[in-house]
Scaffold this motif. Structure first.
Motif, mmCIF file in Angstrom:
data_model
loop_
_atom_site.group_PDB
_atom_site.id
_atom_site.type_symbol
_atom_site.label_atom_id
_atom_site.label_comp_id
_atom_site.label_asym_id
_atom_site.label_seq_id
_atom_site.Cartn_x
_atom_site.Cartn_y
_atom_site.Cartn_z
ATOM 1 N N ILE A 131 61.552 47.761 6.794
ATOM 2 C CA ILE A 131 62.846 47.310 7.326
ATOM 3 C C ILE A 131 63.957 48.223 6.828
ATOM 4 C CG2 ILE A 131 64.524 45.416 7.273
ATOM 5 C CD1 ILE A 131 62.090 43.501 6.915
ATOM 6 N N ASN A 165 57.834 44.715 11.479
ATOM 7 C CA ASN A 165 59.218 44.450 11.089
ATOM 8 C C ASN A 165 60.099 45.680 11.300
ATOM 9 O OD1 ASN A 165 58.682 41.821 10.399
ATOM 10 N ND2 ASN A 165 58.416 42.237 8.213
ATOM 11 N N LYS A 197 60.760 46.137 14.924
ATOM 12 C CA LYS A 197 61.763 45.209 15.457
ATOM 13 C C LYS A 197 63.183 45.764 15.260
ATOM 14 C CE LYS A 197 63.167 40.372 15.014
ATOM 15 N NZ LYS A 197 63.015 39.138 14.240
ATOM 16 N N VAL A 198 63.417 46.324 14.061
ATOM 17 C CA VAL A 198 64.735 46.897 13.762
ATOM 18 C C VAL A 198 64.980 48.125 14.649
ATOM 19 C CG1 VAL A 198 66.138 47.988 11.963
ATOM 20 C CG2 VAL A 198 64.671 46.052 11.378
#
Lengths: 122, 286
Positions: A52, A74, A77-78
């Motif tokens: 992240i 994760n 997603k960012v």
């Protein structure tokens, strides 16, 4: 446009790092000026959520594309939220991947892994 | 008296020792703090089980108030927050519920919300109380479950409380041994086992807990865990043989002390030794 690659060393002859979140450095390559800069990955020693944080570094450096052998969900997603495209590196050589990216022959990274949450030591 | 059973490495025999120690006591509470993989209940098969959901706090953002200052993102050492495309993203499963982001937010855009992370089950097995913590898969930390399990254990009178700890020496283990009167370190005779024994040894020393070692899976010949103890003057309280019949009983989810006089003797004397050790520690030294 800026492309980023996780790398093992601060050197153009270096190899692509096998990890994105835990790579020691990122190479930021500006395709118009052909300028290369290396930045430290401050997520490297974080106890968790390195993917992240590394993705946040990509966002903050206004990167348009990330070339990486792997990427967790994760981080992905960012990156997707910021509109950063993720391409899969096809060889160990940084230079070859930059060339392939310019030629548009790098495939998009599709096998986003579930991450190693909690296995980096809490 | 609260006895915590721990080992750096999984599969060393924490549950074997904890379950049999609790079963050897007349009146005991067995608490399974190995919340990622609790398995003491497989042996005790508790009845009349009551369940309680356990929650922890996670931040929720109100986008209308967030101005993108990123104080929360920079603060979170677990990287549970990211800011992209003018929007804050919260990763619940990475959050360790410290509440720091909510405290720091100058716009009061973050609030805390309860999230179910697991449960606690309380039941009976004969005269024994069996408490089990269960963490849902993928959650960051079992600490809130262990806090619930161990709340009030200091107030249980005259009873033996056996705390079956998680493996390792991280936060959840520290939480599990915090109120223990005595720590039992279970070790197996391998180099890997010794490496992990050294980790929990450092931990109990750091916590200034009285402790002793149980050597499990003992074979003929050199035992590196025994050498480790002898080199450091660590008390060895019991030696459990590496035997086929004990392995068979355990793999059939039988409690050895209830099935075999030989093991009843092993664990009853271990319990006696621990009780003596605790009383000895409690006596003020001149």
């Amino acid at each position: 446009m800026k492309i980023a690659i996780p790398v093992d060393e601060k050197d153009l002859g270096t190899n692509v790092c096998v990890s994105f979140g835990r790579a020691p450095y990122f190479l930021i390559y500006e395709t118009e000026t052909e300028e290369s800069t290396f930045i430290d990955n401050s997520a490297l020693t974080n106890p968790g959520g390195a993917g992240i944080k590394a993705a946040q570094i990509m966002v903050d450096n206004q990167v348009s594309a990330l070339l990486t052998p792997r990427c967790g969900e994760n981080a992905s997603k960012v990156l997707q939220s910021a509109g950063i495209k993720i391409f899969k590196t096809t060889s160990a050589s940084v230079k070859e991947n930059i060339d392939a990216s310019k030629d548009g022959t790098l495939p998009l990274l599709e096998d986003i892994h579930a991450g190693f949450h909690g296995h980096g030591g809490d | 008296m609260r006895i915590a059973v721990l080992s750096g490495k999984g599969g060393t025999g924490k549950t074997l020792v904890s379950v049999n120690l609790a079963a050897a006591a007349q009146d005991a509470v067995y608490i399974d703090c190995d919340v990622e993989e609790p398995n003491g209940h497989l042996f005790f098969k508790p009845q009349h089980v009551q369940e309680e959901e356990i929650t922890s706090k996670v931040p929720v953002v109100d986008d209308t108030y967030c101005n993108g200052c990123r104080k929360c993102v920079d603060f979170c050492r677990f990287n549970a927050l990211a800011y992209t495309n003018d929007r804050l993203i919260v990763f619940d499963e990475i959050c360790h519920s410290c509440g720091g982001c909510v405290m720091l937010c100058p716009e009061k855009a973050l609030t805390e919300q309860d999230k179910v992370i697991g449960k606690v089950q309380r039941g009976m097995s004969g005269s024994l109380k069996i408490h089990t913590g269960i963490l849902n898969t993928g959650e960051a930390s079992g600490v809130p479950i262990i806090k619930n399990l161990l709340a009030g254990i200091k107030d249980i009178p005259h009873s033996t409380v056996v705390i079956d700890c998680p493996p390792g020496s991280a936060c959840i283990v520290m939480e599990s041994i915090r109120d223990a009167d005595y720590c039992l370190l279970v070790a197996e005779p391998t180099l890997f086992g010794v490496h992990n024994l050294a980790m929990v040894y450092d931990l109990v020393k750091l916590f200034d807990k009285p402790f002793g070692v149980v050597l499990n899976k003992c074979l003929e010949g050199e035992n590196p865990a025994e050498v480790f103890c002898l080199d450091r003057d660590i008390k060895i309280l019991s030696r459990i043989p590496f035997s086929n019949d004990l392995g068979l009983l355990t793999s059939n989810a039988e409690i050895a002390v209830r099935k075999d006089e030989k093991y009843k003797e092993v664990f009853s004397s271990l319990l006696d030794v621990v009780i003596k050790e605790v009383h000895c520690e409690a006596t003020p030294h001149p």
